[in-house]
Design an enzyme around this catalytic site. Structure first.
Site, PDB file in Angstrom:
ATOM      1  N   GLY A  68       0.847  -1.188   0.000  1.00 39.28           N
ATOM      2  CA  GLY A  68       0.000   0.000   0.000  1.00 39.28           C
ATOM      3  C   GLY A  68       0.884   1.239   0.000  1.00 39.28           C
ATOM      4  N   THR A  69       1.983   1.155   0.722  1.00 34.55           N
ATOM      5  CA  THR A  69       2.929   2.276   0.786  1.00 34.55           C
ATOM      6  C   THR A  69       3.423   2.633  -0.609  1.00 34.55           C
ATOM      7  OG1 THR A  69       3.618   1.664   3.005  1.00 34.55           O
ATOM      8  CG2 THR A  69       5.208   2.924   1.698  1.00 34.55           C
ATOM      9  N   ASN A 146      -6.685   4.354   9.828  1.00 30.93           N
ATOM     10  CA  ASN A 146      -6.176   3.109  10.393  1.00 30.93           C
ATOM     11  C   ASN A 146      -6.178   3.083  11.912  1.00 30.93           C
ATOM     12  OD1 ASN A 146      -4.274   5.062   9.173  1.00 30.93           O
ATOM     13  ND2 ASN A 146      -2.762   4.034  10.448  1.00 30.93           N
ATOM     14  N   GLN A 174      -7.168   0.647   4.373  1.00 32.76           N
ATOM     15  CA  GLN A 174      -7.755   0.139   5.619  1.00 32.76           C
ATOM     16  C   GLN A 174      -9.254  -0.139   5.481  1.00 32.76           C
ATOM     17  OE1 GLN A 174      -6.854  -1.638   8.549  1.00 32.76           O
ATOM     18  NE2 GLN A 174      -5.167  -0.197   8.362  1.00 32.76           N
ATOM     19  N   ALA A 195      -3.703  -6.244   0.148  1.00 30.24           N
ATOM     20  CA  ALA A 195      -4.251  -7.570   0.468  1.00 30.24           C
ATOM     21  C   ALA A 195      -4.150  -7.943   1.941  1.00 30.24           C
ATOM     22  CB  ALA A 195      -3.509  -8.621  -0.362  1.00 30.24           C
ATOM     23  N   HIS A 196      -3.056  -7.512   2.607  1.00 22.82           N
ATOM     24  CA  HIS A 196      -2.825  -8.069   3.939  1.00 22.82           C
ATOM     25  C   HIS A 196      -3.736  -7.504   5.015  1.00 22.82           C
ATOM     26  CE1 HIS A 196      -0.173  -5.061   6.147  1.00 22.82           C
ATOM     27  NE2 HIS A 196      -0.021  -4.596   4.930  1.00 22.82           N
ATOM     28  N   THR A 232       9.038  -7.759 -12.082  1.00 25.70           N
ATOM     29  CA  THR A 232       8.320  -9.014 -12.303  1.00 25.70           C
ATOM     30  C   THR A 232       7.264  -9.205 -11.220  1.00 25.70           C
ATOM     31  OG1 THR A 232      10.311  -9.920 -13.285  1.00 25.70           O
ATOM     32  CG2 THR A 232       8.637 -11.509 -12.609  1.00 25.70           C
ATOM     33  N   CYS A 319       3.986   2.261  16.257  1.00 30.67           N
ATOM     34  CA  CYS A 319       5.290   1.661  16.498  1.00 30.67           C
ATOM     35  C   CYS A 319       5.857   1.225  15.157  1.00 30.67           C
ATOM     36  CB  CYS A 319       5.124   0.465  17.412  1.00 30.67           C
ATOM     37  SG  CYS A 319       6.678  -0.327  17.765  1.00 30.67           S
TER      38      CYS A 319
HETATM   39  C1  LIG Z   1      -4.480   3.545   5.667  1.00 29.19           C
HETATM   40  C2  LIG Z   1      -3.251   2.811   5.285  1.00 29.19           C
HETATM   41  N1  LIG Z   1      -2.607   3.145   4.157  1.00 29.19           N
HETATM   42  C3  LIG Z   1      -1.482   2.531   3.749  1.00 29.19           C
HETATM   43  C4  LIG Z   1      -0.937   1.514   4.500  1.00 29.19           C
HETATM   44  C5  LIG Z   1       0.355   0.892   4.041  1.00 29.19           C
HETATM   45  O1  LIG Z   1       0.145  -0.376   3.510  1.00 29.19           O
HETATM   46  P1  LIG Z   1       1.359  -1.429   3.445  1.00 29.19           P
HETATM   47  O2  LIG Z   1       1.486  -1.998   4.812  1.00 29.19           O
HETATM   48  O3  LIG Z   1       0.860  -2.449   2.444  1.00 29.19           O
HETATM   49  O4  LIG Z   1       2.552  -0.717   2.972  1.00 29.19           O
HETATM   50  C6  LIG Z   1      -1.573   1.114   5.692  1.00 29.19           C
HETATM   51  C7  LIG Z   1      -0.981   0.039   6.533  1.00 29.19           C
HETATM   52  O5  LIG Z   1      -1.087   0.079   7.751  1.00 29.19           O
HETATM   53  C8  LIG Z   1      -2.754   1.775   6.083  1.00 29.19           C
HETATM   54  O6  LIG Z   1      -3.397   1.454   7.213  1.00 29.19           O
END
Ligand SMILES: Cc1ncc(COP(=O)(O)O)c(C=O)c1O
Length: 379
Positions: A68-69, A146, A174, A195-196, A232, A319
């Site tokens: 997500g980052t 989050n 989230q 996904a996680h 890839t 954290c």
């Molecule tokens: C709102 C939000 N955006 C982005 C992320 C980042 O996702 P990732 O852990 O896949 O980098 C998170 C993860 O905690 C999140 O809660």
């Protein structure tokens, strides 16, 4: 007992099953033209359809990323591409992957407006729209926070941005898999999911970009993902992401009801135990998230004590890399440092059972009593 599902979730066994084939007998580079490569390509494209369905999108507009980052960084830096300066509007409670990208633009000379939420954690749409200037390149508003779970008025903000001709990005990492997410009814231009957070694997996420919107690739190299994200593809993780998305789409309503029942049972129980303040309770919230302050109690001490009893929760302080930092979100909703230091987050998941809620309340009761005695004794 695991109550930290906003950090990450356990893999759904049905997801693991689908992934296992791609961690064993099946393999291949989706860009290879031979049969083994074509089979991997088919698996990736199938997953793309499953992921696109979860967010009401066309598969051709969905690109896979490794987190997500990465998706969030990609949007911010793409909007800034080829501009030496400009203006970026974001809420003050965006995830650090958006905040830190904004900080980098600011250091490079961009103007940044961070719009604070109200005490309940909701950002007033009008305040975001009022911040828009002639040179605003993009507005960023997450769908669900989050830390406290508040759901943001993204559709209203997007409608205003559209009128103003400004692009809008929604981090739905989230929210996806917990509440309905639909790119068209939100009306945004970019949207990220991962996904996680809904029982899929780590290391698989996606960025949706509206058709007709320019997107400058963040990762360059090979021509993967329609030349929008080189590298890839992580086929096993993407396959798992697809199955997790399909399951989330099918089970969304049922999951929402179950999660809200767990959260509500916890909150009514905890109110009987202590004089708690539940953050965001007056706003629309994710069904699984409870963020609360125990006045006068150190949440970090409480969290450690719960951990020793086999209960995983998280504190209001984020954290990361082993270092505890005070939470920007809790500060943004107006909590003092002391209030933030007494805040704890429980985030429930579909595998939690009602009996676990009763048990965590019992453990909490004992630990709160011990901590108050310790505090009274100056310990
Ligand atoms: C709102 C939000 N955006 C982005 C992320 C980042 O996702 P990732 O852990 O896949 O980098 C998170 C993860 O905690 C999140 O809660």
């Amino acid at each position: 007992m695991y109550f930290d599902h906003n950090a990450t979730t356990p893999l759904d066994p049905r997801v693991r099953e689908a992934m296992l084939a791609w961690l064993g007998p099946r393999f291949g580079n989706p860009s290879s033209v031979h049969g083994i490569g074509r089979a991997a390509r088919e698996a990736v494209e199938n997953a793309r359809q499953q992921v696109a369905f979860l967010i009401g999108a066309s598969p051709s507009r969905v690109m896979f990323t490794a987190s997500g980052t990465e998706a969030n960084n990609a949007v911010v830096f793409s909007c800034a591409e080829n501009r030496s300066s400009g203006h970026f509007v974001l809420s003050a409670i965006e995830h650090p992957s958006v905040q830190a990208a904004a900080d980098r633009l600011e250091a490079a000379g961009w103007a940044i407006t961070r719009v604070a939420p109200d005490r309940s954690g909701r950002v007033e749409p009008q305040r975001i729209l009022e911040a828009i200037r002639e040179d605003t390149a993009v507005v960023s508003l997450m769908l669900a926070n989050n830390e406290i779970g508040t759901i943001q008025p993204v559709a209203e903000v997007a409608a205003g941005c559209r009128q103003a001709g400004v692009r809008v990005f929604c981090d739905a990492v989230q929210a996806a898999g917990k509440v309905p997410v639909d790119v068209e009814s939100l009306g945004v231009d970019f949207l990220s999911i991962g996904a996680h957070k809904f029982h899929g694997p780590l290391g698989a996420a996606a960025l949706w970009v509206r058709g007709g919107i320019d997107f400058a690739p963040f990762m360059v190299g090979g021509g993967q993902e329609r030349r929008q994200r080189a590298g890839t593809e992580n086929v096993p993780a993407i396959v798992g992401f697809g199955v997790a998305a399909e399951l989330a789409a099918t089970e969304l309503a049922e999951r929402g009801t179950r999660l809200a029942a767990l959260r509500d049972a916890f909150e009514s129980g905890v109110k009987r135990l202590a004089d708690v303040v539940i953050h965001g309770a007056e706003s629309l919230r994710l069904p699984n998230t409870s963020n609360l302050s125990f006045p006068g109690i150190s949440a970090e001490n409480l969290m450690i004590r719960l951990d020793l009893q086999g209960v995983a929760v998280s504190t209001g302080a984020a954290c990361s890399s082993g270092k505890v930092e005070s939470s920007a979100t809790l500060a943004a909703i107006g909590l003092s440092e002391e209030e933030a230091a007494s805040s704890m987050r429980l985030s429930f998941g579909i595998t939690n059972q009602p009996a676990e809620v009763a048990q965590v309340l019992r453990v909490l009761e004992g630990e709160l009593a011990r901590l108050s005695v310790a505090d009274e004794g100056g310990g």
